[in-house]
Design a protein around this motif. Structure first.
Motif, PDB file in Angstrom:
ATOM      1  N   GLU A  46       0.820  -1.212   0.000  1.00 18.28           N
ATOM      2  CA  GLU A  46       0.000   0.000   0.000  1.00 18.28           C
ATOM      3  C   GLU A  46       0.855   1.264   0.000  1.00 18.28           C
ATOM      4  O   GLU A  46       0.481   2.272  -0.615  1.00 18.28           O
ATOM      5  N   ALA A  47       2.007   1.210   0.676  1.00 19.14           N
ATOM      6  CA  ALA A  47       2.891   2.377   0.694  1.00 19.14           C
ATOM      7  C   ALA A  47       3.426   2.660  -0.703  1.00 19.14           C
ATOM      8  O   ALA A  47       3.573   3.827  -1.102  1.00 19.14           O
ATOM      9  N   LEU A  48       3.695   1.619  -1.472  1.00 16.82           N
ATOM     10  CA  LEU A  48       4.167   1.816  -2.850  1.00 16.82           C
ATOM     11  C   LEU A  48       3.065   2.452  -3.689  1.00 16.82           C
ATOM     12  O   LEU A  48       3.316   3.392  -4.458  1.00 16.82           O
ATOM     13  N   ALA A  49       1.829   1.948  -3.562  1.00 11.65           N
ATOM     14  CA  ALA A  49       0.716   2.494  -4.338  1.00 11.65           C
ATOM     15  C   ALA A  49       0.483   3.961  -4.012  1.00 11.65           C
ATOM     16  O   ALA A  49       0.130   4.757  -4.897  1.00 11.65           O
ATOM     17  N   ARG A  50       0.707   4.335  -2.763  1.00 15.39           N
ATOM     18  CA  ARG A  50       0.497   5.728  -2.359  1.00 15.39           C
ATOM     19  C   ARG A  50       1.658   6.636  -2.783  1.00 15.39           C
ATOM     20  O   ARG A  50       1.439   7.719  -3.327  1.00 15.39           O
ATOM     21  N   PHE A 100       4.557   5.820  -4.750  1.00 16.85           N
ATOM     22  CA  PHE A 100       5.181   5.592  -6.063  1.00 16.85           C
ATOM     23  C   PHE A 100       4.143   4.950  -6.988  1.00 16.85           C
ATOM     24  O   PHE A 100       4.259   3.779  -7.360  1.00 16.85           O
ATOM     25  N   PRO A 101       3.107   5.703  -7.348  1.00 15.37           N
ATOM     26  CA  PRO A 101       1.962   5.101  -8.042  1.00 15.37           C
ATOM     27  C   PRO A 101       2.302   4.531  -9.420  1.00 15.37           C
ATOM     28  O   PRO A 101       1.665   3.568  -9.863  1.00 15.37           O
ATOM     29  N   LEU A 102       3.277   5.119 -10.122  1.00 15.80           N
ATOM     30  CA  LEU A 102       3.630   4.576 -11.430  1.00 15.80           C
ATOM     31  C   LEU A 102       4.346   3.236 -11.295  1.00 15.80           C
ATOM     32  O   LEU A 102       4.114   2.310 -12.090  1.00 15.80           O
ATOM     33  N   VAL A 103       5.226   3.106 -10.309  1.00 23.03           N
ATOM     34  CA  VAL A 103       5.894   1.822 -10.068  1.00 23.03           C
ATOM     35  C   VAL A 103       4.844   0.767  -9.735  1.00 23.03           C
ATOM     36  O   VAL A 103       4.872  -0.358 -10.266  1.00 23.03           O
ATOM     37  N   HIS A 104       3.896   1.130  -8.872  1.00 28.29           N
ATOM     38  CA  HIS A 104       2.839   0.191  -8.504  1.00 28.29           C
ATOM     39  C   HIS A 104       2.016  -0.220  -9.720  1.00 28.29           C
ATOM     40  O   HIS A 104       1.725  -1.417  -9.906  1.00 28.29           O
ATOM     41  N   ALA A 105       1.633   0.738 -10.559  1.00 29.85           N
ATOM     42  CA  ALA A 105       0.767   0.433 -11.703  1.00 29.85           C
ATOM     43  C   ALA A 105       1.456  -0.497 -12.691  1.00 29.85           C
ATOM     44  O   ALA A 105       0.835  -1.439 -13.209  1.00 29.85           O
ATOM     45  N   VAL A 106       2.734  -0.262 -12.955  1.00 31.92           N
ATOM     46  CA  VAL A 106       3.447  -1.103 -13.927  1.00 31.92           C
ATOM     47  C   VAL A 106       3.594  -2.525 -13.411  1.00 31.92           C
ATOM     48  O   VAL A 106       3.466  -3.492 -14.164  1.00 31.92           O
ATOM     49  N   GLY A 107       3.840  -2.686 -12.115  1.00 27.50           N
ATOM     50  CA  GLY A 107       4.082  -4.018 -11.573  1.00 27.50           C
ATOM     51  C   GLY A 107       2.861  -4.737 -11.062  1.00 27.50           C
ATOM     52  O   GLY A 107       2.961  -5.892 -10.634  1.00 27.50           O
ATOM     53  N   ALA A 108       1.680  -4.111 -11.127  1.00 27.38           N
ATOM     54  CA  ALA A 108       0.491  -4.678 -10.493  1.00 27.38           C
ATOM     55  C   ALA A 108       0.029  -5.986 -11.123  1.00 27.38           C
ATOM     56  O   ALA A 108      -0.588  -6.821 -10.452  1.00 27.38           O
ATOM     57  N   SER A 167       1.728  -8.513 -12.175  1.00 24.66           N
ATOM     58  CA  SER A 167       2.554  -9.681 -11.891  1.00 24.66           C
ATOM     59  C   SER A 167       2.265 -10.229 -10.502  1.00 24.66           C
ATOM     60  O   SER A 167       2.032  -9.463  -9.564  1.00 24.66           O
ATOM     61  N   PRO A 168       2.307 -11.552 -10.327  1.00 21.73           N
ATOM     62  CA  PRO A 168       2.192 -12.106  -8.971  1.00 21.73           C
ATOM     63  C   PRO A 168       3.420 -11.804  -8.117  1.00 21.73           C
ATOM     64  O   PRO A 168       3.381 -11.989  -6.899  1.00 21.73           O
ATOM     65  N   ARG A 169       4.494 -11.355  -8.751  1.00 27.07           N
ATOM     66  CA  ARG A 169       5.710 -10.979  -8.031  1.00 27.07           C
ATOM     67  C   ARG A 169       5.650  -9.476  -7.757  1.00 27.07           C
ATOM     68  O   ARG A 169       5.756  -8.670  -8.681  1.00 27.07           O
ATOM     69  N   ALA A 170       5.473  -9.123  -6.503  1.00 30.01           N
ATOM     70  CA  ALA A 170       5.117  -7.761  -6.126  1.00 30.01           C
ATOM     71  C   ALA A 170       6.205  -6.753  -6.495  1.00 30.01           C
ATOM     72  O   ALA A 170       7.393  -7.002  -6.286  1.00 30.01           O
ATOM     73  N   PRO A 171       5.798  -5.584  -7.010  1.00 25.86           N
ATOM     74  CA  PRO A 171       6.757  -4.516  -7.301  1.00 25.86           C
ATOM     75  C   PRO A 171       7.246  -3.864  -6.019  1.00 25.86           C
ATOM     76  O   PRO A 171       6.629  -4.016  -4.950  1.00 25.86           O
ATOM     77  N   ARG A 172       8.346  -3.117  -6.132  1.00 18.44           N
ATOM     78  CA  ARG A 172       8.903  -2.450  -4.956  1.00 18.44           C
ATOM     79  C   ARG A 172       9.869  -1.356  -5.377  1.00 18.44           C
ATOM     80  O   ARG A 172      10.359  -1.345  -6.514  1.00 18.44           O
ATOM     81  N   LEU A 184      -2.563   7.846 -15.443  1.00 20.47           N
ATOM     82  CA  LEU A 184      -2.000   7.453 -14.158  1.00 20.47           C
ATOM     83  C   LEU A 184      -1.408   8.654 -13.438  1.00 20.47           C
ATOM     84  O   LEU A 184      -0.844   9.561 -14.063  1.00 20.47           O
ATOM     85  N   ALA A 185      -1.534   8.633 -12.117  1.00 20.46           N
ATOM     86  CA  ALA A 185      -0.875   9.636 -11.287  1.00 20.46           C
ATOM     87  C   ALA A 185       0.590   9.269 -11.117  1.00 20.46           C
ATOM     88  O   ALA A 185       0.987   8.111 -11.276  1.00 20.46           O
ATOM     89  N   SER A 186       1.399  10.261 -10.792  1.00 17.09           N
ATOM     90  CA  SER A 186       2.815  10.040 -10.541  1.00 17.09           C
ATOM     91  C   SER A 186       3.205  10.671  -9.219  1.00 17.09           C
ATOM     92  O   SER A 186       2.492  11.522  -8.678  1.00 17.09           O
ATOM     93  N   ARG A 187       4.351  10.286  -8.697  1.00 17.15           N
ATOM     94  CA  ARG A 187       4.841  10.867  -7.446  1.00 17.15           C
ATOM     95  C   ARG A 187       5.034  12.374  -7.577  1.00 17.15           C
ATOM     96  O   ARG A 187       4.793  13.124  -6.621  1.00 17.15           O
ATOM     97  N   ALA A 188       5.435  12.822  -8.768  1.00 17.34           N
ATOM     98  CA  ALA A 188       5.709  14.242  -8.983  1.00 17.34           C
ATOM     99  C   ALA A 188       4.441  15.082  -9.078  1.00 17.34           C
ATOM    100  O   ALA A 188       4.518  16.312  -9.138  1.00 17.34           O
ATOM    101  N   GLY A 189       3.273  14.442  -9.136  1.00 17.97           N
ATOM    102  CA  GLY A 189       2.021  15.175  -9.276  1.00 17.97           C
ATOM    103  C   GLY A 189       1.566  15.345 -10.705  1.00 17.97           C
ATOM    104  O   GLY A 189       0.447  15.827 -10.949  1.00 17.97           O
ATOM    105  N   LEU A 190       2.381  14.957 -11.673  1.00 12.20           N
ATOM    106  CA  LEU A 190       2.005  15.020 -13.082  1.00 12.20           C
ATOM    107  C   LEU A 190       1.156  13.808 -13.443  1.00 12.20           C
ATOM    108  O   LEU A 190       1.449  12.688 -13.022  1.00 12.20           O
TER     109      LEU A 190
END
Length: 466
Positions: free
Chosen positions: A194-198, A200-208, A210-215, A302-308
């Motif tokens: 959940e911390a990644l989704a909040r 680093f939303p782009l990292v979360h979206a790209v890795g969502a 896969s059964p192997r969790a993004p980080r 998609l949202a990004s960490r930078a707000g763009l």
């Protein structure tokens, strides 16, 4: 990781000993004098086999009792433009097992020793037995420990790139980073779930998908207050292309799509091993770009960490998305130097081929330092322009920008311009667009995974902060 422990990827340089067999490396210009200095029997043998010091030619010299007394290795014309300073890297594949010492004429013995170690690399993880290899003693006057550290770091990165995706996912990239941090006394933090989704939303979206969790993996080393250097490495463990799925031929080498992360870790290994006077952070967004019901889609915003906000024009342009969030984190720290490594675009390969990574920076003085470091480290690169007018190609009708231009032109440049949007405050920012793979074997560069630009970055940082 699964499977048995791999054999060591490269040998270290050995201490000098009396039994080391001499290998005389000689170029065309130095051959007459070298031939005249050979023992009479060896000189006669070299003439009998019509030895000439053409680049890469080897002659084994017998002793009177039939043992191997020494060897001659041709360097060719060492003054020729484009001469390959890693040519002695052929020797480990040519010589029989044994312990050798290099006698060089006309080239730097440190280059020859590094070439030997780089050429000794073999990826042996899945082989039941590794063949015995020739070993090299450190040439006189050469810092063997330094060369050994560089070669070991390169081997670490090569092993990561060469490991197939069934044994190297985001968790295993994290494990490699943790092992490196433990070895050098660095701190490591990992953001996932959940911390990644909040955060680093782009990292979360790209890795969502896969059964192997993004980080998001962060390694920190060195004293606070020292010059701050941040390395960011693209860690896509495997890239299917997502819903814009690649054809089968396009997926064959996609285990190497984490080559940017491997280069960042290899460079960090060199920096920490040398104890450079800087504050180092390494950021690795680690994901697998897979296909499932919750994969991100073309047309998503998609949202990004930078707000763009980012409209997805192509799910196969995922690397720039995960780098965007990591760069936003790095940019907020206002580092003295920010470097990102990524196997990002086919356009860079079309322009420069597999052996010459592209780099982009707005800092002309830094660009000059990078070019010189590439020459000194035998790790060449080529600068490409951040042509600002091309930024208009990334405009979106529904979001702040699109992740692709949608056209066939300037793909490497538009990718670099996309990344710059997420690190606007850091002028000393370098983006390396690298291939991460040797399509065929060359001296010191065996076929397979390669950590291009890692030795260059270490040379640059050593010059600045050594």
């Amino acid at each position: 990781m699964t499977s048995s422990s791999p054999a060591p990827s490269h040998p270290d340089l050995l201490p000098a000993g009396p039994d080391a067999i001499p290998v005389r490396c000689v170029g065309i210009a130095d051959w007459p004098e070298a031939e005249a200095s050979l023992p009479p029997a060896q000189a006669a043998y070299a003439r009998a086999i019509d030895f000439a010091p053409k680049a890469g030619r080897l002659a084994l010299l017998p002793a009177a009792d039939g043992r191997l007394a020494g060897a001659l290795f041709g360097l060719g014309d060492v003054a020729a433009p484009g001469y390959d300073r890693l040519l002695p890297g052929r020797l480990p594949g040519l010589l029989p097992p044994g312990t050798y010492r290099i006698v060089v004429e006309g080239i730097d013995p440190a280059d020859a020793a590094l070439a030997w170690l780089l050429g000794s690399y073999r990826f042996g993880r899945y082989r039941t037995a590794a063949p015995e290899r020739p070993r090299l003693v450190a040439p006189e006057g050469v810092d063997g420990a330094e060369i050994g550290r560089i070669a070991a770091a390169v081997s670490l990165g090569r092993d990561l790139v060469n490991t197939p995706a069934n044994d190297l996912g985001p968790a295993e990239i994290e494990a490699a980073a943790r092992a490196l941090a433990e070895r050098h006394g660095a701190a490591i933090t990992v953001t996932s779930g959940e911390a990644l989704a909040r955060d680093f939303p782009l990292v979360h979206a790209v890795g969502a998908a896969s059964p192997r969790a993004p980080r998001l993996i962060e390694l920190a080393w060195g004293p606070e207050g020292a010059p701050a250097v941040i390395l960011v490495g693209k860690g896509v463990a495997f890239d299917t292309g997502g819903l814009d799925i690649k054809p089968s031929a396009g997926m064959l080498l996609m285990k190497k799509d984490m080559g940017g992360a491997a280069a960042a870790l290899a460079a960090a290994d060199m920096v920490m091993g040398a104890g450079l006077a800087l504050r180092l952070r390494v950021l690795i967004p680690a994901v697998e770009n897979a296909v499932s019901g919750n994969a991100f889609r073309p047309g998503d915003v998609l949202a990004s960490r930078a707000g763009l906000s980012v409209e997805i024009g192509n799910t196969d342009a995922e690397g720039r998305l995960i780098l965007a969030d990591a760069l936003a984190l790095a940019d907020a720290a206002r580092p003295d130097l920010l470097i990102d490594f990524a196997t990002l675009t086919g356009a860079a390969r079309v322009a420069l081929g597999p052996d010459l990574p592209a780099f982009f920076t707005e800092d002309d003085a830094l660009a000059g330092e990078i070019a010189e470091a590439g020459r000194s480290a035998i790790d060449p690169v080529w600068r490409m322009p951040l042509h600002i007018p091309y930024a208009s190609l990334l405009e979106s009708k529904v979001a702040d920008l699109n992740n692709v231009s949608g056209g066939p032109f300037a793909g490497a440049i538009t990718a670099a311009l996309f990344l710059r949007r997420f690190a606007p405050e850091t002028r000393a920012h370098v983006h390396f667009d690298l291939y991460g793979w040797n399509p065929s074997s060359k001296p010191g560069r065996p076929e397979g995974g390669e950590v291009q630009t890692a030795r260059l970055v270490y040379a640059l940082l050593k010059r600045r902060y050594g």
